[in-house]
Design an enzyme around this catalytic site. Structure first.
Site, PDB file in Angstrom:
ATOM      1  N   ASN A 138      25.373 -41.637 -23.816  1.00  0.00           N
ATOM      2  CA  ASN A 138      24.093 -40.917 -23.737  1.00  0.00           C
ATOM      3  C   ASN A 138      23.324 -40.997 -25.054  1.00  0.00           C
ATOM      4  O   ASN A 138      22.104 -41.136 -25.064  1.00  0.00           O
ATOM      5  CB  ASN A 138      24.318 -39.450 -23.344  1.00  0.00           C
ATOM      6  CG  ASN A 138      24.322 -39.290 -21.828  1.00  0.00           C
ATOM      7  OD1 ASN A 138      24.084 -40.249 -21.099  1.00  0.00           O
ATOM      8  ND2 ASN A 138      24.581 -38.085 -21.357  1.00  0.00           N
TER       9      ASN A 138
ATOM     10  N   ASP B  87      31.498 -24.202  -4.488  1.00  0.00           N
ATOM     11  CA  ASP B  87      30.586 -23.844  -5.575  1.00  0.00           C
ATOM     12  C   ASP B  87      30.560 -22.325  -5.637  1.00  0.00           C
ATOM     13  O   ASP B  87      30.607 -21.647  -4.606  1.00  0.00           O
ATOM     14  CB  ASP B  87      29.172 -24.388  -5.318  1.00  0.00           C
ATOM     15  CG  ASP B  87      28.321 -24.374  -6.577  1.00  0.00           C
ATOM     16  OD1 ASP B  87      28.048 -25.451  -7.129  1.00  0.00           O
ATOM     17  OD2 ASP B  87      27.930 -23.267  -7.017  1.00  0.00           O
TER      18      ASP B  87
ATOM     19  N   PHE C 135      28.435 -41.320 -15.157  1.00  0.00           N
ATOM     20  CA  PHE C 135      27.276 -41.967 -15.785  1.00  0.00           C
ATOM     21  C   PHE C 135      26.088 -42.102 -14.833  1.00  0.00           C
ATOM     22  O   PHE C 135      25.154 -42.833 -15.122  1.00  0.00           O
ATOM     23  CB  PHE C 135      27.680 -43.361 -16.291  1.00  0.00           C
ATOM     24  CG  PHE C 135      28.836 -43.321 -17.249  1.00  0.00           C
ATOM     25  CD1 PHE C 135      28.611 -43.113 -18.609  1.00  0.00           C
ATOM     26  CD2 PHE C 135      30.142 -43.459 -16.806  1.00  0.00           C
ATOM     27  CE1 PHE C 135      29.677 -43.058 -19.501  1.00  0.00           C
ATOM     28  CE2 PHE C 135      31.215 -43.404 -17.689  1.00  0.00           C
ATOM     29  CZ  PHE C 135      30.984 -43.200 -19.038  1.00  0.00           C
ATOM     30  N   LEU C 136      26.126 -41.412 -13.680  1.00  0.00           N
ATOM     31  CA  LEU C 136      25.049 -41.613 -12.697  1.00  0.00           C
ATOM     32  C   LEU C 136      23.691 -41.231 -13.253  1.00  0.00           C
ATOM     33  O   LEU C 136      23.574 -40.408 -14.156  1.00  0.00           O
ATOM     34  CB  LEU C 136      25.339 -40.833 -11.412  1.00  0.00           C
ATOM     35  CG  LEU C 136      25.481 -39.309 -11.444  1.00  0.00           C
ATOM     36  CD1 LEU C 136      24.142 -38.613 -11.551  1.00  0.00           C
ATOM     37  CD2 LEU C 136      26.192 -38.852 -10.190  1.00  0.00           C
TER      38      LEU C 136
ATOM     39  N   LYS D 108      21.441 -31.771 -24.512  1.00  0.00           N
ATOM     40  CA  LYS D 108      22.663 -30.991 -24.754  1.00  0.00           C
ATOM     41  C   LYS D 108      23.802 -31.894 -25.250  1.00  0.00           C
ATOM     42  O   LYS D 108      24.579 -31.490 -26.112  1.00  0.00           O
ATOM     43  CB  LYS D 108      23.065 -30.195 -23.504  1.00  0.00           C
ATOM     44  CG  LYS D 108      23.756 -31.007 -22.438  1.00  0.00           C
ATOM     45  CD  LYS D 108      24.311 -30.165 -21.310  1.00  0.00           C
ATOM     46  CE  LYS D 108      24.928 -31.009 -20.225  1.00  0.00           C
ATOM     47  NZ  LYS D 108      26.121 -31.764 -20.605  1.00  0.00           N
TER      48      LYS D 108
ATOM     49  N   GLU E 291      20.097 -39.561 -12.294  1.00  0.00           N
ATOM     50  CA  GLU E 291      19.421 -38.764 -11.273  1.00  0.00           C
ATOM     51  C   GLU E 291      18.297 -39.606 -10.695  1.00  0.00           C
ATOM     52  O   GLU E 291      17.643 -40.361 -11.397  1.00  0.00           O
ATOM     53  CB  GLU E 291      18.879 -37.461 -11.873  1.00  0.00           C
ATOM     54  CG  GLU E 291      20.007 -36.541 -12.279  1.00  0.00           C
ATOM     55  CD  GLU E 291      19.554 -35.130 -12.621  1.00  0.00           C
ATOM     56  OE1 GLU E 291      18.408 -34.769 -12.335  1.00  0.00           O
ATOM     57  OE2 GLU E 291      20.377 -34.393 -13.182  1.00  0.00           O
TER      58      GLU E 291
ATOM     59  N   CYS F  10      20.812 -33.631 -19.418  1.00  0.00           N
ATOM     60  CA  CYS F  10      22.008 -34.089 -20.133  1.00  0.00           C
ATOM     61  C   CYS F  10      21.795 -34.514 -21.580  1.00  0.00           C
ATOM     62  O   CYS F  10      22.546 -34.114 -22.456  1.00  0.00           O
ATOM     63  CB  CYS F  10      22.653 -35.234 -19.365  1.00  0.00           C
ATOM     64  SG  CYS F  10      23.389 -34.666 -17.830  1.00  0.00           S
TER      65      CYS F  10
ATOM     66  N   THR G 194      28.107 -27.963 -18.361  1.00  0.00           N
ATOM     67  CA  THR G 194      28.592 -27.739 -19.728  1.00  0.00           C
ATOM     68  C   THR G 194      27.365 -27.621 -20.644  1.00  0.00           C
ATOM     69  O   THR G 194      27.073 -28.542 -21.403  1.00  0.00           O
ATOM     70  CB  THR G 194      29.503 -28.899 -20.184  1.00  0.00           C
ATOM     71  OG1 THR G 194      28.875 -30.153 -19.843  1.00  0.00           O
ATOM     72  CG2 THR G 194      30.861 -28.843 -19.540  1.00  0.00           C
TER      73      THR G 194
HETATM   74  P1  NAD Z   1      24.635 -28.485 -12.264  1.00  0.00           P
HETATM   75  O1  NAD Z   1      24.244 -27.362 -13.111  1.00  0.00           O
HETATM   76  O2  NAD Z   1      23.617 -29.171 -11.382  1.00  0.00           O
HETATM   77  O3  NAD Z   1      25.833 -28.048 -11.301  1.00  0.00           O
HETATM   78  C1  NAD Z   1      26.927 -27.284 -11.707  1.00  0.00           C
HETATM   79  C2  NAD Z   1      27.389 -26.479 -10.499  1.00  0.00           C
HETATM   80  O4  NAD Z   1      28.619 -25.835 -10.841  1.00  0.00           O
HETATM   81  C3  NAD Z   1      26.414 -25.373 -10.107  1.00  0.00           C
HETATM   82  O5  NAD Z   1      26.043 -25.518  -8.760  1.00  0.00           O
HETATM   83  C4  NAD Z   1      27.209 -24.082 -10.354  1.00  0.00           C
HETATM   84  O6  NAD Z   1      26.902 -23.047  -9.429  1.00  0.00           O
HETATM   85  C5  NAD Z   1      28.632 -24.581 -10.185  1.00  0.00           C
HETATM   86  N1  NAD Z   1      29.662 -23.709 -10.798  1.00  0.00           N
HETATM   87  C6  NAD Z   1      29.619 -23.043 -11.986  1.00  0.00           C
HETATM   88  N2  NAD Z   1      30.767 -22.351 -12.175  1.00  0.00           N
HETATM   89  C7  NAD Z   1      31.555 -22.610 -11.088  1.00  0.00           C
HETATM   90  C8  NAD Z   1      32.838 -22.206 -10.708  1.00  0.00           C
HETATM   91  N3  NAD Z   1      33.571 -21.381 -11.464  1.00  0.00           N
HETATM   92  N4  NAD Z   1      33.338 -22.652  -9.538  1.00  0.00           N
HETATM   93  C9  NAD Z   1      32.612 -23.478  -8.752  1.00  0.00           C
HETATM   94  N5  NAD Z   1      31.378 -23.895  -9.066  1.00  0.00           N
HETATM   95  C10 NAD Z   1      30.847 -23.470 -10.221  1.00  0.00           C
HETATM   96  O7  NAD Z   1      25.310 -29.572 -13.231  1.00  0.00           O
HETATM   97  P2  NAD Z   1      25.325 -31.164 -13.061  1.00  0.00           P
HETATM   98  O8  NAD Z   1      24.003 -31.720 -13.472  1.00  0.00           O
HETATM   99  O9  NAD Z   1      25.917 -31.529 -11.759  1.00  0.00           O
HETATM  100  O10 NAD Z   1      26.344 -31.521 -14.240  1.00  0.00           O
HETATM  101  C11 NAD Z   1      27.726 -31.218 -14.151  1.00  0.00           C
HETATM  102  C12 NAD Z   1      28.449 -31.904 -15.296  1.00  0.00           C
HETATM  103  O11 NAD Z   1      28.315 -33.328 -15.180  1.00  0.00           O
HETATM  104  C13 NAD Z   1      27.894 -31.552 -16.683  1.00  0.00           C
HETATM  105  O12 NAD Z   1      28.931 -31.518 -17.616  1.00  0.00           O
HETATM  106  C14 NAD Z   1      26.957 -32.709 -16.982  1.00  0.00           C
HETATM  107  O13 NAD Z   1      26.791 -32.920 -18.369  1.00  0.00           O
HETATM  108  C15 NAD Z   1      27.680 -33.866 -16.329  1.00  0.00           C
HETATM  109  N6  NAD Z   1      26.812 -34.973 -15.909  1.00  0.00           N
HETATM  110  C16 NAD Z   1      25.632 -34.749 -15.303  1.00  0.00           C
HETATM  111  C17 NAD Z   1      24.831 -35.826 -14.895  1.00  0.00           C
HETATM  112  C18 NAD Z   1      23.489 -35.608 -14.230  1.00  0.00           C
HETATM  113  O14 NAD Z   1      22.759 -36.584 -14.083  1.00  0.00           O
HETATM  114  N7  NAD Z   1      23.132 -34.414 -13.821  1.00  0.00           N
HETATM  115  C19 NAD Z   1      25.269 -37.124 -15.106  1.00  0.00           C
HETATM  116  C20 NAD Z   1      26.510 -37.333 -15.693  1.00  0.00           C
HETATM  117  C21 NAD Z   1      27.286 -36.242 -16.104  1.00  0.00           C
END
Ligand code: NAD
Length: 448
Positions: free
Chosen positions: A217, A33, A161-162, A273, A164, A270, A89
């Site tokens: 979503n 990360d 699709f998890l 956005k 939280e 999610c 994203t």
């Molecule tokens: P998040 O913001 O919790 O985590 C993203 C992580 O990426 C952060 O810790 C950030 O520091 C890191 N990061 C950013 N740039 C980086 C780089 N260049 N190299 C390495 N690490 C880097 O996001 P999230 O909630 O885990 O979501 C991630 C993706 O999954 C999004 O596209 C989201 O839409 C999708 N998603 C999220 C969920 C959810 O429940 N949170 C569920 C399904 C899909």
């Protein structure tokens, strides 16, 4: 190839759950990360996010020696066979998805592939618009690595699709696995990664896979906005109760019971956005998304209904002390991203109220948003003390257990706005607590 070695870029909610999940399934996992503090916490076995059982699972993965956190962004590509992109994203100001983090990681992975001898698979786990995987990501990797798809590297979309709060369980038992690929080798490697699961696998093009995530979503958000819309009507019709309506329609197998719990609006990082991005994706192609737009509009208005209920019950909010119970966007998480509690607190401040808040897990995250504009209390009792009205926002189990007597004893003015209908209105009325419930017409409610 035997069992593929896995690297994960981005150790946020999705990345961390997968890093731990794959490690506990016996894969060798290396995570990276960009946030150094996050890396350090994870290395020490401290989870930067709260979810039941997550920290214990992290410690187990580390103890088994199957999860490593790298300090060097190139190393994970070099020491694995498959790299997952799991960075955020977020929305741009026009609603479209900001792909700058995906771009940055794709460059890093491309640089790794440049110096690597072996074939490597790149999997886009982040939610991205259709075309991102086979156009944007593939092009960046080809440019930075100087190598070619599919001879030197593979590419796949594998949306997530998890939920939280249930993420580890969802990792273990997904409803389905979606694999978007253009070549058989990428499909084979990704299938072997998921061989532990019995879930149905849908193999399709990367663009279809990407669109499945947005449609999923949008549909779930639409279901919740729909029942919220019906809830608003129930309040106006004598004898109506939204939970019974939901039960009645939920038994119809074409509808189903899930995601029909009316409340003060949906939140979380999610849906907002992703719905905005879906509208932008469609607009670019000249297609209208009327249902998605209505879903968003209903959700913008819904949190204000709780504020209006409080205002009506109190005859004005100026100078009133309002207690908010529950800040996380849902129970069992400390995530407050896009939570309705933020909109409710902002509106109350705007209308001149004093806002006191409590949440079993999300206080620190809320403090980052509101600083000293509001009062943070250590227990629900302290939050209720001397307040003019309590608004129950997130239905944590702790709040279900608060007896009606407590509201009566601790509050200056025992008025409760129960946006989740967790309390018994008859019992509260009997104890002299004035209760309003979202989605329920209450005879007891009628103002004299
Ligand atoms: P998040 O913001 O919790 O985590 C993203 C992580 O990426 C952060 O810790 C950030 O520091 C890191 N990061 C950013 N740039 C980086 C780089 N260049 N190299 C390495 N690490 C880097 O996001 P999230 O909630 O885990 O979501 C991630 C993706 O999954 C999004 O596209 C989201 O839409 C999708 N998603 C999220 C969920 C959810 O429940 N949170 C569920 C399904 C899909």
């Amino acid at each position: 190839m035997g069992r593929p070695r896995i690297s994960i870029y981005g150790l946020g909610y999705v990345g961390l759950i997968h890093a731990i999940g794959f490690a506990l399934k016996g894969f060798e996992v290396v995570g990276y990360d960009i946030d150094g503090a996050r890396r350090s916490a994870i290395k020490l076995g401290r989870s930067p996010i709260y979810e039941p059982g997550l920290e214990e699972a992290l410690q187990k993965a580390l103890e088994l020696g199957r999860l490593r956190i790298s300090e060097n962004p190139l190393e994970p590509v070099l020491e694995s066979d498959v790299s997952f992109i799991a960075v955020g994203t977020p929305s741009r100001s026009d609603g479209s998805a900001d792909l700058s983090y995906v771009e940055q990681v794709s460059r890093t992975i491309g640089e790794g592939i440049r110096v690597k001898m072996d074939w490597h698979l790149v999997v886009v786990k982040s939610t991205v618009p259709p075309g991102t995987c086979e156009g944007f990501v593939r092009r960046i990797i080809e440019q930075t690595s100087g190598k070619s798809f599919p001879e030197d590297f593979g590419i796949a979309s594998n949306p997530e699709f998890l939920r939280e709060g249930n993420a580890l369980e969802d990792f273990e038992n997904p409803d389905r696995i979606v694999i978007g690929v253009l070549d058989p080798r990428s499909e084979g490697v990704l299938r072997s990664v998921y061989s532990f699961s019995k879930a149905p696998v849908i193999v399709t093009t990367p663009s279809t896979a990407e669109l499945i995530k947005y449609a999923n979503n949008a549909f779930l958000a639409m279901k919740v906005s729909f029942i919220n819309m019906i809830a608003n009507l129930c309040e106006k019709i004598p004898g109506c109760d939204v939970d019974v309506v939901a039960q009645g329609i939920g038994y119809d197998r074409r509808i189903g019971h899930l995601y029909l719990r009316a409340g003060p609006g949906w939140g979380g990082s999610c849906w907002l956005k992703d719905l905005r991005a879906l509208i932008a994706i469609a607009k670019e192609r000249g297609v209208e998304m009327h249902l998605v737009e209505a879903t968003l509009r209903i959700n913008e208005e819904q949190p204000l209904r709780a504020v209006e209920m409080a205002e009506k019950a109190l005859g004005g909010l100026e100078g009133k002390r309002i207690c908010l119970l529950g800040l996380a966007f849902k129970p069992n998480t400390d995530d407050v991203r896009e939570a309705v509690s933020i909109k409710i607190a902002r509106e109350l401040l705007k209308r001149g109220s004093e806002v006191r808040v409590h949440d079993p897990r999300a206080m620190n995250n809320f403090r980052k948003i509101f600083g000293d504009e509001i009062i943070y209390t250590e227990t629900p009792d302290k939050c209720l003390e001397g307040s003019d009205c309590a608004i129950l926002i997130t239905e944590w189990d702790d709040y279900r257990k608060i007896p009606s007597d407590k509201f009566k004893k601790l509050m200056k003015n025992p008025i409760v706005i129960d946006t989740r209908r967790i309390y018994s209105p008859e019992e509260f009325a009997r104890k002299g607590v004035k209760i309003r419930q979202l989605g329920r017409f209450l005879k007891l409610d009628e103002d004299p």
